[in-house]
Design an enzyme around this catalytic site. Structure first.
Site, PDB file in Angstrom:
ATOM      1  N   ASP A  81       0.852  -1.200   0.000  1.00 49.32           N
ATOM      2  CA  ASP A  81       0.000   0.000   0.000  1.00 49.32           C
ATOM      3  C   ASP A  81       0.888   1.250   0.000  1.00 49.32           C
ATOM      4  O   ASP A  81       1.856   1.336   0.761  1.00 49.32           O
ATOM      5  CB  ASP A  81      -0.865  -0.060   1.275  1.00 49.32           C
ATOM      6  CG  ASP A  81      -1.933   1.015   1.329  1.00 49.32           C
ATOM      7  OD1 ASP A  81      -2.390   1.456   0.267  1.00 49.32           O
ATOM      8  OD2 ASP A  81      -2.319   1.397   2.461  1.00 49.32           O
ATOM      9  N   ASP A 103       2.618   5.116  -5.414  1.00 47.06           N
ATOM     10  CA  ASP A 103       1.892   6.347  -5.089  1.00 47.06           C
ATOM     11  C   ASP A 103       2.740   7.557  -5.478  1.00 47.06           C
ATOM     12  O   ASP A 103       3.578   8.028  -4.715  1.00 47.06           O
ATOM     13  CB  ASP A 103       1.563   6.368  -3.591  1.00 47.06           C
ATOM     14  CG  ASP A 103       0.842   7.653  -3.194  1.00 47.06           C
ATOM     15  OD1 ASP A 103       0.636   8.527  -4.065  1.00 47.06           O
ATOM     16  OD2 ASP A 103       0.490   7.790  -2.005  1.00 47.06           O
ATOM     17  N   GLY A 210      -8.907   5.979   1.849  1.00 45.07           N
ATOM     18  CA  GLY A 210      -9.534   6.828   2.872  1.00 45.07           C
ATOM     19  C   GLY A 210     -11.018   6.552   3.018  1.00 45.07           C
ATOM     20  O   GLY A 210     -11.808   7.469   3.207  1.00 45.07           O
ATOM     21  N   ASP A 254      -8.331   0.994   6.804  1.00 44.54           N
ATOM     22  CA  ASP A 254      -7.346   0.850   7.872  1.00 44.54           C
ATOM     23  C   ASP A 254      -7.914   1.434   9.173  1.00 44.54           C
ATOM     24  O   ASP A 254      -8.009   0.756  10.199  1.00 44.54           O
ATOM     25  CB  ASP A 254      -6.047   1.570   7.471  1.00 44.54           C
ATOM     26  CG  ASP A 254      -4.911   1.297   8.456  1.00 44.54           C
ATOM     27  OD1 ASP A 254      -5.143   0.558   9.435  1.00 44.54           O
ATOM     28  OD2 ASP A 254      -3.804   1.824   8.263  1.00 44.54           O
ATOM     29  N   THR A 255      -8.336   2.699   9.108  1.00 43.31           N
ATOM     30  CA  THR A 255      -8.783   3.394  10.320  1.00 43.31           C
ATOM     31  C   THR A 255      -9.879   2.629  11.079  1.00 43.31           C
ATOM     32  O   THR A 255      -9.829   2.536  12.313  1.00 43.31           O
ATOM     33  CB  THR A 255      -9.281   4.805   9.937  1.00 43.31           C
ATOM     34  OG1 THR A 255      -8.155   5.523   9.422  1.00 43.31           O
ATOM     35  CG2 THR A 255      -9.858   5.544  11.120  1.00 43.31           C
TER      36      THR A 255
HETATM   37  P1  13P Z   1      -8.711   4.928   6.050  1.00 46.14           P
HETATM   38  O1  13P Z   1      -7.780   5.763   6.849  1.00 46.14           O
HETATM   39  O2  13P Z   1      -9.977   5.678   5.728  1.00 46.14           O
HETATM   40  O3  13P Z   1      -9.008   3.609   6.651  1.00 46.14           O
HETATM   41  O4  13P Z   1      -8.015   4.644   4.631  1.00 46.14           O
HETATM   42  C1  13P Z   1      -7.033   3.651   4.541  1.00 46.14           C
HETATM   43  C2  13P Z   1      -6.269   3.705   3.268  1.00 46.14           C
HETATM   44  O5  13P Z   1      -6.598   4.395   2.330  1.00 46.14           O
HETATM   45  C3  13P Z   1      -5.065   2.860   3.185  1.00 46.14           C
HETATM   46  O6  13P Z   1      -4.392   3.029   1.992  1.00 46.14           O
HETATM   47  O1  G3H Z   2      -2.763   5.126   3.878  1.00 44.46           O
HETATM   48  C1  G3H Z   2      -2.493   5.026   5.052  1.00 44.46           C
HETATM   49  C2  G3H Z   2      -2.704   3.747   5.718  1.00 44.46           C
HETATM   50  O2  G3H Z   2      -3.729   3.893   6.668  1.00 44.46           O
HETATM   51  C3  G3H Z   2      -1.431   3.227   6.289  1.00 44.46           C
HETATM   52  O3  G3H Z   2      -1.033   3.973   7.384  1.00 44.46           O
HETATM   53  O4  G3H Z   2       1.368   4.419   6.978  1.00 44.46           O
HETATM   54  O5  G3H Z   2       0.389   4.557   9.278  1.00 44.46           O
HETATM   55  O6  G3H Z   2       0.685   2.348   8.160  1.00 44.46           O
HETATM   56  P1  G3H Z   2       0.451   3.812   7.992  1.00 44.46           P
HETATM   57 ZN    ZN Z   3      -4.539   5.027   1.249  1.00 47.77          ZN
END
Ligand code: 13P
Ligand code: G3H
Ligand code: ZN
Length: 306
Positions: A81, A103, A210, A254-255
């Site tokens: 990611d 990215d 996001g 993720d969040t």
């Molecule tokens: P969130 O922070 O909304 O979960 O998004 C995660 C994300 O885009 C990881 O690449």
């Molecule tokens: O895009 C962000 C993801 O939530 C990953 O977050 O870089 O803190 O692991 P991180």
């Molecule tokens: Zn992201």
């Protein structure tokens, strides 16, 4: 099953109008919890590790765990990611990741194209899929007027040109979401009209970053146990549903997992003051992640697609 490349799964998802969940994983608990959800719901799953996750856990540990996860009846993708560091991306490709993101969204257009093409070239040699990004992830409320929106969010014509020039396999776009728990000040809709235009011009699976919803009940649980997250706001469920109708085939979360995990830990610590075994304290938190992941899978329509 061996690890799956992302491309065919995402093409199928876009065609059939559902989205594959891409869950960020950093440790064994999160990994096992999201896998339990995907296996239960018979959903394909993308397990993604950020550069931050790799610094935290180590790429070899993450790869080993994800390979074990792939011994399951559902398709599992191992994805990098937000890859920004080219040597790290190369290492991931050569180490068995089946999908990587480059990215270059903060780079000037030409540099983003050139570096994305480079990654596509490496990745093709290893049959690895490539996600690229065009547009900046800025929450809608930071974009007060049309000019600001147009400057930050993905331009449909530029997206079409970018996809054609880079030959990437999927495209992350910006339509008003932001990373983290504080996306908006109030209830805010995404720019679905912009997405519709992009989707008409770009015939690739589109990716929504996001996308966490900052679930009210999980937030309430965290706050009940002392978290201070009063202004946290996420993407509305109805916008996710609309986005999937218009080409979004991979949704990054993720969040919502972080909130579930830490809310579960806060509750376990409060409810079991005598317990010192971390396994006992982490088990309820893991179950909460599984519950949240099941809700996402159902919202994305990826259940029974494995
Ligand atoms: P969130 O922070 O909304 O979960 O998004 C995660 C994300 O885009 C990881 O690449
Ligand atoms: O895009 C962000 C993801 O939530 C990953 O977050 O870089 O803190 O692991 P991180
Ligand atoms: Zn992201």
């Amino acid at each position: 099953m061996p690890l799956s490349p992302a491309k065919p799964l995402l093409i199928e998802a876009r065609k059939k109008k559902y989205a594959i969940p891409a869950f960020n994983v950093n440790n064994l608990e999160i990994l096992k919890a999201v896998m339990a959800a995907a296996v239960k719901e018979k959903s394909p799953i993308i397990l993604q590790t950020s550069e931050g996750a790799i610094h935290y856990a180590g790429m070899e540990y993450l790869i080993a765990m994800i390979r074990v996860a792939a011994n399951s009846p559902i398709p599992v993708v191992m994805h990098l990611d937000h890859g920004k560091d080219l040597p790290l991306i190369k290492r991931a490709i050569e180490s068995g990741y089946t999908s990587v993101m480059f990215d270059g969204s903060s780079l000037p257009y030409d540099e983003n194209v050139a570096k994305t093409k480079h990654v596509v070239e490496w990745a093709r040699k290893h049959a690895v899929s490539v996600e690229a990004e065009i547009g900046a992830l800025k929450g809608m409320e930071d974009l007060v007027d049309v000019k600001a929106k147009d400057a930050a969010l993905t331009n449909p014509d530029e997206a079409a040109r970018f996809a054609q020039e880079t030959d990437c396999d999927s495209l992350a776009i910006a339509i008003g979401t932001a990373h983290g728990a504080f996306k908006f000040k109030g209830k805010t809709h995404l720019d679905i009209e912009r997405l519709e235009k992009i989707s008409k011009l770009v015939d690739l699976p589109l990716v929504l970053h996001g996308a966490s919803g900052v679930l009210e009940d999980v937030l309430a649980l965290a706050e009940h146990h002392g978290a201070k997250l009063g202004k946290a706001r996420g993407v509305l469920d109805e916008d996710i549903t609309e986005a999937i109708k218009h080409g979004i085939a991979k949704i990054n979360i993720d969040t919502d997992l972080r909130l579930a995990f830490t809310a579960g830990i806060r509750e376990a610590v409060a409810d079991m003051p005598k317990v010192i075994d971390p396994r006992e304290l982490l088990a309820p938190a893991s179950h909460l992640i599984t519950e949240v992941a099941v809700r996402k899978i159902k919202m994305f329509g990826s259940m029974n697609r494995a």
